[in-house]
Write a protein that holds these residues in place. Structure first.
Motif, short mmCIF file in Angstrom:
data_model
loop_
_atom_site.label_atom_id
_atom_site.label_comp_id
_atom_site.label_asym_id
_atom_site.label_seq_id
_atom_site.Cartn_x
_atom_site.Cartn_y
_atom_site.Cartn_z
N UNK A 1 15.86 -0.55 5.38
CA UNK A 1 16.80 -0.66 6.49
C UNK A 1 18.23 -0.86 5.98
N UNK A 2 19.17 -0.96 6.89
CA UNK A 2 20.59 -1.06 6.53
C UNK A 2 20.91 -2.30 5.72
N UNK A 3 20.11 -3.35 5.86
CA UNK A 3 20.32 -4.58 5.09
C UNK A 3 19.70 -4.51 3.71
N UNK A 4 18.99 -3.42 3.40
CA UNK A 4 18.35 -3.26 2.11
C UNK A 4 16.94 -3.81 2.05
N UNK A 5 16.36 -4.15 3.20
CA UNK A 5 15.01 -4.70 3.25
C UNK A 5 14.00 -3.55 3.33
N UNK A 6 13.09 -3.48 2.34
CA UNK A 6 12.12 -2.38 2.35
C UNK A 6 10.88 -2.70 3.18
N UNK A 7 10.34 -1.66 3.79
CA UNK A 7 9.04 -1.72 4.46
C UNK A 7 8.18 -0.67 3.77
N UNK A 8 6.98 -1.08 3.32
CA UNK A 8 6.12 -0.17 2.57
C UNK A 8 4.79 -0.03 3.32
N UNK A 9 4.35 1.21 3.47
CA UNK A 9 3.08 1.51 4.12
C UNK A 9 2.26 2.39 3.18
N UNK A 10 1.00 2.02 2.96
CA UNK A 10 0.13 2.85 2.12
C UNK A 10 -1.07 3.30 2.94
N UNK A 11 -1.42 4.58 2.77
CA UNK A 11 -2.56 5.15 3.50
C UNK A 11 -3.41 5.95 2.53
N UNK A 12 -4.64 6.23 2.94
CA UNK A 12 -5.52 7.03 2.11
C UNK A 12 -4.94 8.42 1.96
N UNK A 13 -5.16 9.00 0.83
CA UNK A 13 -4.70 10.37 0.57
C UNK A 13 -5.80 11.30 1.01
N UNK A 14 -5.47 12.25 1.87
CA UNK A 14 -6.46 13.22 2.33
C UNK A 14 -6.86 14.10 1.16
N UNK A 15 -8.07 13.88 0.68
CA UNK A 15 -8.56 14.64 -0.46
C UNK A 15 -9.34 15.86 0.02
N UNK A 16 -9.20 17.00 -0.67
CA UNK A 16 -9.93 18.21 -0.24
C UNK A 16 -11.42 18.07 -0.36
#
Length: 77
Positions: free
Chosen positions: A62-77
């Motif tokens: 965000x503009x204040x430099x605060x990170x938000x991190x989201x992790x999800x499964x990788x769609x594997x073939x």
């Protein structure tokens, strides 16, 4: 580009924050380092340090430099 000493640093310049996330596969808590040079919106693939399965990582800063991190499964073939 050169900055004057009195000019404030951009919000991302001093960011070297580790964010703890939960692996979507094994559930373990793992730290993800936010890359200050990557911009305010980042997407990349990283493997879990515990189970070695790949995640899709999305970072928003965000503009204040605060990170938000989201992790999800990788769609594997």
């Amino acid at each position: 580009m050169r900055r004057d000493r009195d000019e404030p640093e951009p919000p991302l310049a001093g960011l070297d924050e580790a964010v703890t996330v939960q692996c979507p596969y094994c559930g373990e808590a793992v730290e993800v380092l936010v890359d200050p040079g990557g911009g305010s919106s980042q997407e990349y693939v990283e493997d879990c340090e515990v189970c070695c399965r790949p995640w899709e990582v999305r970072v928003a800063v965000d503009q204040d430099g605060t990170p938000t991190v989201d992790v999800t499964t990788l769609d594997e073939p």
